[in-house]
Design a protein around this motif. Structure first.
Motif, PDB file in Angstrom:
ATOM      1  N   VAL A  21       0.857  -1.199   0.000  1.00  0.00           N
ATOM      2  CA  VAL A  21       0.000   0.000   0.000  1.00  0.00           C
ATOM      3  C   VAL A  21       0.888   1.243   0.000  1.00  0.00           C
ATOM      4  CG1 VAL A  21      -1.779  -1.239   1.302  1.00  0.00           C
ATOM      5  CG2 VAL A  21      -0.132   0.144   2.535  1.00  0.00           C
ATOM      6  N   GLY A  22       0.342   2.362  -0.474  1.00  0.00           N
ATOM      7  CA  GLY A  22       1.152   3.572  -0.503  1.00  0.00           C
ATOM      8  C   GLY A  22       1.309   4.228   0.854  1.00  0.00           C
ATOM      9  N   ASP A  23       0.268   4.142   1.664  1.00  0.00           N
ATOM     10  CA  ASP A  23       0.166   4.935   2.891  1.00  0.00           C
ATOM     11  C   ASP A  23       0.531   4.097   4.123  1.00  0.00           C
ATOM     12  OD1 ASP A  23      -0.738   6.438   5.038  1.00  0.00           O
ATOM     13  OD2 ASP A  23      -2.854   6.323   4.498  1.00  0.00           O
ATOM     14  N   ARG A  26      -2.364   3.245   6.257  1.00  0.00           N
ATOM     15  CA  ARG A  26      -3.201   2.134   5.764  1.00  0.00           C
ATOM     16  C   ARG A  26      -2.551   0.798   6.121  1.00  0.00           C
ATOM     17  NH1 ARG A  26      -3.328   2.576  -0.094  1.00  0.00           N
ATOM     18  NH2 ARG A  26      -4.151   4.578   0.502  1.00  0.00           N
ATOM     19  N   GLY A  65       5.103   3.764  -0.326  1.00  0.00           N
ATOM     20  CA  GLY A  65       5.224   5.211  -0.515  1.00  0.00           C
ATOM     21  C   GLY A  65       4.537   5.698  -1.778  1.00  0.00           C
ATOM     22  N   ILE A  66       4.776   6.964  -2.113  1.00  0.00           N
ATOM     23  CA  ILE A  66       4.110   7.595  -3.270  1.00  0.00           C
ATOM     24  C   ILE A  66       5.074   7.698  -4.458  1.00  0.00           C
ATOM     25  CG2 ILE A  66       3.136   9.749  -4.141  1.00  0.00           C
ATOM     26  CD1 ILE A  66       1.967  10.291  -1.416  1.00  0.00           C
ATOM     27  N   ARG A  88      -0.877  -4.730  -5.030  1.00  0.00           N
ATOM     28  CA  ARG A  88      -0.995  -3.369  -4.504  1.00  0.00           C
ATOM     29  C   ARG A  88      -2.461  -3.056  -4.219  1.00  0.00           C
ATOM     30  NH1 ARG A  88      -0.894   2.070  -4.246  1.00  0.00           N
ATOM     31  NH2 ARG A  88      -1.919   3.147  -5.978  1.00  0.00           N
ATOM     32  N   LEU A  89      -2.732  -2.649  -2.975  1.00  0.00           N
ATOM     33  CA  LEU A  89      -4.071  -2.181  -2.605  1.00  0.00           C
ATOM     34  C   LEU A  89      -3.960  -0.680  -2.407  1.00  0.00           C
ATOM     35  CD1 LEU A  89      -7.016  -2.394  -1.761  1.00  0.00           C
ATOM     36  CD2 LEU A  89      -6.273  -3.172   0.497  1.00  0.00           C
ATOM     37  N   THR A  91      -5.251   3.632  -3.624  1.00  0.00           N
ATOM     38  CA  THR A  91      -6.383   4.505  -3.935  1.00  0.00           C
ATOM     39  C   THR A  91      -6.187   5.032  -5.356  1.00  0.00           C
ATOM     40  OG1 THR A  91      -5.316   6.499  -3.077  1.00  0.00           O
ATOM     41  CG2 THR A  91      -6.668   5.204  -1.531  1.00  0.00           C
ATOM     42  N   PHE A 165       0.790  13.998  -9.328  1.00  0.00           N
ATOM     43  CA  PHE A 165      -0.552  14.163  -8.751  1.00  0.00           C
ATOM     44  C   PHE A 165      -1.074  15.595  -8.943  1.00  0.00           C
ATOM     45  CE2 PHE A 165      -3.249  15.070  -5.013  1.00  0.00           C
ATOM     46  CZ  PHE A 165      -4.162  14.032  -5.081  1.00  0.00           C
ATOM     47  N   GLU A 185      -3.699   6.396 -10.908  1.00  0.00           N
ATOM     48  CA  GLU A 185      -2.921   6.216  -9.666  1.00  0.00           C
ATOM     49  C   GLU A 185      -1.463   6.415 -10.044  1.00  0.00           C
ATOM     50  OE1 GLU A 185      -1.090   2.697  -8.919  1.00  0.00           O
ATOM     51  OE2 GLU A 185      -0.924   3.307 -11.019  1.00  0.00           O
ATOM     52  N   MET A 186      -0.504   5.923  -9.251  1.00  0.00           N
ATOM     53  CA  MET A 186       0.872   6.311  -9.542  1.00  0.00           C
ATOM     54  C   MET A 186       1.925   5.188  -9.610  1.00  0.00           C
ATOM     55  SD  MET A 186       0.941   9.920  -7.410  1.00  0.00           S
ATOM     56  CE  MET A 186       2.521  10.422  -8.048  1.00  0.00           C
ATOM     57  N   GLU A 187       1.593   3.957  -9.244  1.00  0.00           N
ATOM     58  CA  GLU A 187       2.670   2.955  -9.129  1.00  0.00           C
ATOM     59  C   GLU A 187       2.458   1.647  -9.885  1.00  0.00           C
ATOM     60  OE1 GLU A 187       1.032   4.101  -6.365  1.00  0.00           O
ATOM     61  OE2 GLU A 187       2.434   5.637  -5.691  1.00  0.00           O
ATOM     62  N   ARG A 219     -14.027  14.228  -3.432  1.00  0.00           N
ATOM     63  CA  ARG A 219     -13.110  13.356  -2.681  1.00  0.00           C
ATOM     64  C   ARG A 219     -13.851  12.671  -1.541  1.00  0.00           C
ATOM     65  NH1 ARG A 219      -8.003  11.842  -2.718  1.00  0.00           N
ATOM     66  NH2 ARG A 219      -7.157  11.172  -0.737  1.00  0.00           N
TER      67      ARG A 219
HETATM   68  C1  LIG Z   1      -3.299  10.608  -2.973  1.00  0.00           C
HETATM   69  S1  LIG Z   1      -1.597  10.939  -3.351  1.00  0.00           S
HETATM   70  C2  LIG Z   1      -1.274   9.724  -4.507  1.00  0.00           C
HETATM   71  C3  LIG Z   1      -1.044   8.368  -3.910  1.00  0.00           C
HETATM   72  O1  LIG Z   1      -2.300   7.691  -3.735  1.00  0.00           O
HETATM   73  C4  LIG Z   1      -2.367   6.573  -4.587  1.00  0.00           C
HETATM   74  O2  LIG Z   1      -2.170   5.329  -3.967  1.00  0.00           O
HETATM   75  P1  LIG Z   1      -1.984   5.066  -2.393  1.00  0.00           P
HETATM   76  O3  LIG Z   1      -3.233   5.553  -1.732  1.00  0.00           O
HETATM   77  O4  LIG Z   1      -1.782   3.599  -2.231  1.00  0.00           O
HETATM   78  O5  LIG Z   1      -0.757   5.853  -1.945  1.00  0.00           O
HETATM   79  C5  LIG Z   1      -1.332   6.902  -5.651  1.00  0.00           C
HETATM   80  O6  LIG Z   1      -0.964   5.791  -6.389  1.00  0.00           O
HETATM   81  C6  LIG Z   1      -0.251   7.573  -4.889  1.00  0.00           C
HETATM   82  O7  LIG Z   1       0.598   6.681  -4.211  1.00  0.00           O
END
Ligand SMILES: CSC[C@H]1O[C@H](OP(=O)(O)O)[C@H](O)[C@@H]1O
Ligand SMILES: Nc1ncnc2[nH]cnc12
Length: 244
Positions: A21-23, A26, A65-66, A88-89, A91, A165, A185-187, A219
């Motif tokens: 996960v990114g966060d 989480r 991470g992001i 990957r889970l 957002t 972003f 998303e980013m990854e 959001r």
């Molecule tokens: C909201 S900033 C971007 C960040 O969010 C998405 O995934 P995650 O919530 O797992 O971090 C995106 O891929 C980025 O990592």
């Protein structure tokens, strides 16, 4: 195989089955809320990694991470530490008009801008398009398993992996939508590309946390997102530990 130089986990600390996960918040919510005997095996750079068990199977929940280049380092090191299946889970921002906040997109593939995401250098001197697709059998199993647990709020579609972003514009969102991508998303482009190079199975499951629609930006609330993360996380772990 090389040894990790960022994650502080050692041999035996990372399970073959990893949810990334990114966060870090989480990761902590999922590990403390869903795993039995969860132990923190690395927190270097704030990237919390927990290992515990779910339904009798050993599972690691890791933070990447992001952004692609940083996440690539974590995916590589998780693989060095024993990851065989990495899901990957995350957002995402919803692009498809059919999506609502809290819906789940199971990624059928990931697009990106040429050279972005930190994986282009894996291709060598002459730039080429790396295959950025998840493991198809794992993905089909996750899609079926989540659909039966979460109902009609699960879709299977390609997504866009963006590097910026705060540079996302309505025009860019419209372009990605017109190219068939359901969410941004980013990854995942990075994860999918590296998974074929390093020989592990990967998949991507994205909760829609915001909507990038022509009529405006919406959001999800932090409380609703935290609740949905655990709900989707539980369903995902049931599917993964049930054998896909
Ligand atoms: C909201 S900033 C971007 C960040 O969010 C998405 O995934 P995650 O919530 O797992 O971090 C995106 O891929 C980025 O990592
Ligand atoms: N709009 C967005 N772009 C990239 N990553 C995201 N994660 C959640 N929303 C996102």
């Amino acid at each position: 195989m090389r040894k990790p130089v960022h994650l502080e986990a050692g041999p035996g600390d990372v399970a073959p089955l990893v949810v990334a996960v990114g966060d870090p918040g989480r990761a902590e919510r999922l590990a403390t809320g869903l795993l039995e005997d969860a132990r923190l095996v690395s927190s270097a750079r704030g990237l919390k990694v927990y290992t515990g068990s779910f339904n009798g199977s050993e599972v690691t929940i890791a933070t990447h991470g992001i952004g692609g280049p940083s996440a690539a380092v974590v995916f590589e090191e998780l693989r060095m530490l024993g990851a065989e299946v990495l899901v990957r889970l995350g957002t995402s921002g919803g692009l498809s008009k059919d999506l609502r906040l809290g819906d789940v997109v199971v990624a059928a593939g990931a697009g990106c801008y040429w050279g972005s995401g930190g994986s282009i250098q894996y291709a060598g001197e002459r730039p080429m398009c790396l295959p950025a697709s998840p493991d198809p059998i794992l993905t089909a199993g996750i899609y079926r398993g989540l659909s039966s647990r979460l109902g009609d709020r699960v879709v299977l579609a390609p997504v866009m992996s963006s590097d910026a972003f705060y540079a996302e514009t309505p025009e860019a969102a419209g372009r990605w939508r017109s190219l068939g991508m359901a969410a941004v998303e980013m990854e995942l482009h990075t994860l999918f590309s590296i998974s074929w190079i390093r020989g592990f199975r990967s998949a991507g499951v994205l909760i829609v946390s915001d909507l990038l629609l022509p009529e405006g930006f919406k959001r999800i609330t932090p409380g609703e997102l935290a609740r949905r993360e655990v709900e989707v996380g539980r369903a995902l772990l049931e599917v993964l530990t049930g054998g896909v």
